[in-house]
Motif scaffolding. Structure first.
Motif, mmCIF file in Angstrom:
data_model
loop_
_atom_site.group_PDB
_atom_site.id
_atom_site.type_symbol
_atom_site.label_atom_id
_atom_site.label_comp_id
_atom_site.label_asym_id
_atom_site.label_seq_id
_atom_site.Cartn_x
_atom_site.Cartn_y
_atom_site.Cartn_z
ATOM 1 N N ASP A 143 0.840 -1.209 0.000
ATOM 2 C CA ASP A 143 0.000 0.000 0.000
ATOM 3 C C ASP A 143 0.872 1.255 0.000
ATOM 4 O OD1 ASP A 143 0.845 -0.831 2.584
ATOM 5 O OD2 ASP A 143 -0.649 0.454 3.540
ATOM 6 N N THR A 176 -0.517 -6.697 1.614
ATOM 7 C CA THR A 176 -0.481 -5.676 2.667
ATOM 8 C C THR A 176 -1.084 -6.330 3.901
ATOM 9 O OG1 THR A 176 -0.721 -3.892 1.036
ATOM 10 C CG2 THR A 176 -1.181 -3.328 3.335
ATOM 11 N N LYS A 178 -1.078 -5.769 7.074
ATOM 12 C CA LYS A 178 -1.744 -4.949 8.092
ATOM 13 C C LYS A 178 -3.210 -4.704 7.758
ATOM 14 C CE LYS A 178 0.334 -1.651 11.157
ATOM 15 N NZ LYS A 178 1.357 -0.639 11.299
ATOM 16 N N LYS A 179 -3.518 -4.682 6.461
ATOM 17 C CA LYS A 179 -4.901 -4.439 6.018
ATOM 18 C C LYS A 179 -5.603 -5.741 5.644
ATOM 19 C CE LYS A 179 -3.987 0.268 4.576
ATOM 20 N NZ LYS A 179 -3.994 1.259 3.512
#
Length: 206
Positions: A143, A176, A178-179
């Motif tokens: 991201d 990504t 974390k997402k």
């Protein structure tokens, strides 16, 4: 240095430098809380996740590279232990997930590419291949990357995978963590499990 390993036959290991998001990815894959921190080098021992009833586990191996407040010799010792672990359990390891920071990986590889020097991440990639372990490169923090295709081409090229990266989608997986965006990694892993006729392992990457 590393403590004992649970008695599980099949294993997927996560390897890479400190602070690339291995523990965050592990949390996404397992649904279990994993210690993570702003400081590099939070994980100093392998974290084994052997909660499943099947004869399988995930292992988050300690990161190497810069670690705050850690003397140089210790960093080197951790890297040696990571390599030793992979060599010792190569027959059990179905996949070696090499986690890279999409934003920093190319710079780090280039910075360590001297005449007599192979960057650690490249070394690890070749080590997995040499030991007959299927490597999958999870390029994390995508991201934060603007020139996505160009960046993935560059990373692939430094691992000996010639562009375009899209022909290597079983090996290069942009994510990504974390997402929660890890579909590319799940797809790559499941393709390898299918090829190995181990469909029962696909549940762990879905």
């Amino acid at each position: 240095m590393f403590e004992s390993r649970p008695d599980r036959s099949d294993e997927v290991v996560l390897v890479g430098r400190s602070n690339v998001g291995k523990s965050t990815l592990m949390r996404e894959l397992t649904g279990h809380k994993v210690p993570t921190g702003q400081k590099p080098g939070v994980t100093r021992q392998p974290n084994h996740f052997d909660w499943a009833s099947e004869d399988f586990m995930f292992t988050d191996l300690p990161g190497f590279g810069y670690m705050q407040g850690v003397e140089d010799g210790h960093e080197e010792a951790i890297k040696t232990e990571v390599v030793r672990y992979i060599e010792e359990y190569a027959d059990n390891i179905m996949l070696g997930v090499l986690v890279l920071d999409g934003k920093a990986a190319v710079d780090i590889i280039d910075r360590h590419s001297g005449e007599d020097e192979i960057p650690h991440v490249v070394e690890l990639y070749y080590l997995l291949e040499e030991l007959g372990i299927q490597p999958v490169v999870a390029v994390n923090k995508m991201d934060k990357v603007d020139d996505r295709d160009e960046r993935l081409d560059d990373i692939g090229e430094r691992l000996g995978l010639y562009p375009p990266w899209k022909q290597w989608q079983d090996v290069i997986a942009p994510i990504t963590a974390k997402k929660g965006k890890i579909t590319a990694l799940e797809d790559a892993a499941n393709n390898h499990f299918e090829a190995a006729k181990r469909d029962e392992l696909k549940q762990f990457f879905s």
